[in-house]
Structure formats: C-alpha cells, structure tokens
Motif scaffolding. Structure first.
Motif, PDB file in Angstrom:
ATOM      1  N   GLU A 125     -28.313   5.504  33.967  1.00  0.00           N
ATOM      2  CA  GLU A 125     -27.334   6.565  34.230  1.00  0.00           C
ATOM      3  C   GLU A 125     -28.059   7.895  34.438  1.00  0.00           C
ATOM      4  O   GLU A 125     -28.976   8.237  33.687  1.00  0.00           O
ATOM      5  N   LYS A 126     -27.656   8.659  35.448  1.00  0.00           N
ATOM      6  CA  LYS A 126     -28.267   9.950  35.716  1.00  0.00           C
ATOM      7  C   LYS A 126     -27.699  11.012  34.775  1.00  0.00           C
ATOM      8  O   LYS A 126     -26.491  11.122  34.605  1.00  0.00           O
ATOM      9  N   LEU A 182     -41.861   7.641  35.457  1.00  0.00           N
ATOM     10  CA  LEU A 182     -41.690   8.813  36.306  1.00  0.00           C
ATOM     11  C   LEU A 182     -41.158   8.370  37.655  1.00  0.00           C
ATOM     12  O   LEU A 182     -41.768   7.538  38.324  1.00  0.00           O
ATOM     13  N   SER A 183     -40.033   8.928  38.039  1.00  0.00           N
ATOM     14  CA  SER A 183     -39.439   8.615  39.339  1.00  0.00           C
ATOM     15  C   SER A 183     -39.775   9.738  40.307  1.00  0.00           C
ATOM     16  O   SER A 183     -39.465  10.901  40.044  1.00  0.00           O
ATOM     17  N   GLY A 217     -36.162   7.463  32.180  1.00  0.00           N
ATOM     18  CA  GLY A 217     -36.985   7.988  33.263  1.00  0.00           C
ATOM     19  C   GLY A 217     -36.785   9.475  33.429  1.00  0.00           C
ATOM     20  O   GLY A 217     -35.846  10.070  32.892  1.00  0.00           O
ATOM     21  N   ILE A 218     -37.693  10.090  34.155  1.00  0.00           N
ATOM     22  CA  ILE A 218     -37.580  11.498  34.520  1.00  0.00           C
ATOM     23  C   ILE A 218     -37.766  11.605  36.017  1.00  0.00           C
ATOM     24  O   ILE A 218     -38.678  11.000  36.593  1.00  0.00           O
ATOM     25  N   GLN A 245     -42.026  18.262  32.814  1.00  0.00           N
ATOM     26  CA  GLN A 245     -41.211  17.047  32.897  1.00  0.00           C
ATOM     27  C   GLN A 245     -41.910  15.867  32.229  1.00  0.00           C
ATOM     28  O   GLN A 245     -41.274  15.072  31.517  1.00  0.00           O
ATOM     29  N   TYR A 246     -43.209  15.765  32.444  1.00  0.00           N
ATOM     30  CA  TYR A 246     -43.966  14.668  31.837  1.00  0.00           C
ATOM     31  C   TYR A 246     -44.013  14.822  30.319  1.00  0.00           C
ATOM     32  O   TYR A 246     -43.830  13.851  29.568  1.00  0.00           O
ATOM     33  N   ALA A 247     -44.250  16.049  29.845  1.00  0.00           N
ATOM     34  CA  ALA A 247     -44.277  16.293  28.402  1.00  0.00           C
ATOM     35  C   ALA A 247     -42.920  15.963  27.781  1.00  0.00           C
ATOM     36  O   ALA A 247     -42.840  15.372  26.694  1.00  0.00           O
ATOM     37  N   PHE A 248     -41.861  16.326  28.478  1.00  0.00           N
ATOM     38  CA  PHE A 248     -40.507  16.037  27.974  1.00  0.00           C
ATOM     39  C   PHE A 248     -40.264  14.544  27.845  1.00  0.00           C
ATOM     40  O   PHE A 248     -39.780  14.064  26.816  1.00  0.00           O
ATOM     41  N   ILE A 249     -40.604  13.791  28.891  1.00  0.00           N
ATOM     42  CA  ILE A 249     -40.251  12.364  28.871  1.00  0.00           C
ATOM     43  C   ILE A 249     -41.129  11.593  27.884  1.00  0.00           C
ATOM     44  O   ILE A 249     -40.670  10.626  27.266  1.00  0.00           O
TER      45      ILE A 249
END
Length: 265
Positions: A71-72, A33-34, A3-4, A16-20
């Motif tokens: 895990e974060k 997506l959180s 998740g991101i 963030q969306y492109a990364f995840i």
C-alpha cells in the motif's frame, strides 16, 4: 516487507535510505528501495554494507510487476517526525523525503556506517588537498546552493555575513567556497576576505564540508549530510534557522533542526 520510493538527488536519497533502514529495524521487517523516475545515486559514492543491489533489483522488479503488493503511504509533512513514526506499519511503500534526524535517532551509529565514502573518492579528495596545499591547513568551508532553487528558497547574503561574524577570529584559516556551480556566485561573496573557490566534484565538495573545522552550510540536504557525517565532534557548524521557511520563520521541513547541536541563524 516495506519500501521507500527514491526521489531527488543525493542528499534527499540519503534521508530516504536512512528512514527506511530505521523503519525496517523498528518494524523488524525487510526493506527495499524503489526507483524508476530517479536514478539511485547512493551506491555510486558510498560503500553500503547493509544494501544488496541484486536483491534490491529483484524485489523492485517484483513490485513493479505487482508480484509484491504494498500500500502506498505518503509522508504527512504537517506532522512532527514522531507523528509519522507512529504511523509506520508493515507492507507499505513510503513516499516522502523524511528530512529529520528524528527518523533514525535510535540508530545513528548504524546509519553512519551505511554511508562510508568509497576509497576511490577518498583518494581523489586527498590528492586534491595535497595539490592545493590544504592537507595541514585549518579550513572554514562555506556551501552555497542556488542553481535549482526558486527565489524564495535561496539564502540571502545577510545569512552568510552573520555566519562569518559568528565564527570570530578566522585569520589563521583558509576560507573555501564549495557547491555546484559555485564559481558563478563567487563574486557575490566579495565581503569575505581571502575567500578561495574550491568547488570541484560532488564528492570533493561533500568531503570538504565533512572535514572542515568550521562549516557554514546552505539549506541543502547534501550539505546537511556532509555536516552530520563529519567526524570531529568539536567542529562548528552554522546552518540556516527554519531551513526552507527562513522568510516566514516557520521551519520547513518540520524537524530538520531537531536534536542537532549546531548554530542556527
């Protein structure tokens, strides 16, 4: 499952969306997506063919209720993007902004397809162009971002003056200023002859940067994405070298200029 944690405004959320998406492809796992501290703006403005809002909502609720345990992991901002990519593993939720093309370099076409401006906003933009007599004009678009930046992050007028000089002869161009509350800063650009204020809605500004033959952008993730998604490969983009670190001459965030054939001043 990974998740991101969504945070920030539109441009940050796009990174963030492109990364995840790219991380999910690399790890061959699903992603979600959180978001709870920040509203998700992406789906308001873009058709997102790779995103299922209902499925995402269900997984997000399961994560909040600890039915999905991850895990974060925080972005290591002192590392080059490659260093963070090497740390990617499954069953994690990632916190960070991940502002570099390097995070999705191997999936550029796929990522671009994830950000298609909704037809409603394309229509409104075209109507605006017709109304202002801009539909068949050559455009220089200047983006300003000052409203929510601390003083040390605000670009100086010297940057914009050098950028205008680098464009050469622009006598045949319409020169437009865009950006949130740009009207408040219009007088600061009196050194640019025949400058016009175009600033309108968020997506009209975004599309103007996308479509302009030449664009001078600020150190804004919003402007970065609008410049990146533009379809004309021959257009000229001028961007601030070092981004937020222009005063110290140290790139911040690291990798923001990687692999981009722009003019960095």
């Amino acid at each position: 499952m990974i998740g991101i944690h969504i945070q920030g405004r539109l441009g940050n959320q796009m990174f963030q969306y492109a990364f995840i998406i790219s991380a999910g492809l690399k790890l061959q796992t699903r992603y979600f997506l959180s978001f709870y501290h920040h509203p998700l703006d992406l789906h308001k403005y873009f058709d997102m063919p790779h995103f299922n809002p209902l499925r995402n909502k269900i997984i997000n609720l399961m994560y909040k209720k600890r039915l999905v345990k991850l895990e974060k992991v925080s972005e290591q901002r002192e590392l080059l993007p490659k260093g963070n990519i090497d740390l990617l593993t499954d069953k994690k939720i990632y916190y960070g902004f991940y502002q570099s093309l390097e995070y999705f370099q191997s999936n550029i076409d796929f990522i671009k397809s994830a950000f298609q401006v909704k037809s409603h906003y394309r229509q409104l933009f075209n109507e605006k162009l017709q109304l202002n007599g801009l539909a068949k004009e050559k455009i220089v678009c200047i983006h300003v971002r000052r409203d929510d930046y601390p003083e040390h992050m605000v670009l100086l007028n010297e940057y914009y003056k050098k950028a205008i000089e680098c464009l050469g002869d622009i006598q045949d161009y319409r020169i437009l200023l865009v950006g949130f509350r740009a009207e408040e800063y219009f007088k600061d650009f009196d050194f640019i002859p025949k400058l016009e204020l175009f600033s309108d809605t968020i997506m009209n500004d975004f599309q103007m940067i996308m479509q302009a033959e030449m664009a001078i952008i600020s150190n804004s993730s919003f402007a970065w994405w609008a410049a990146f998604l533009g379809g004309n490969k021959n257009r000229k983009i001028i961007a601030p070298k070092y981004w937020f670190g222009f005063q110290e001459k140290i790139e911040n965030p690291i990798g923001i200029s990687s692999n981009l054939n722009w003019n960095w001043l």
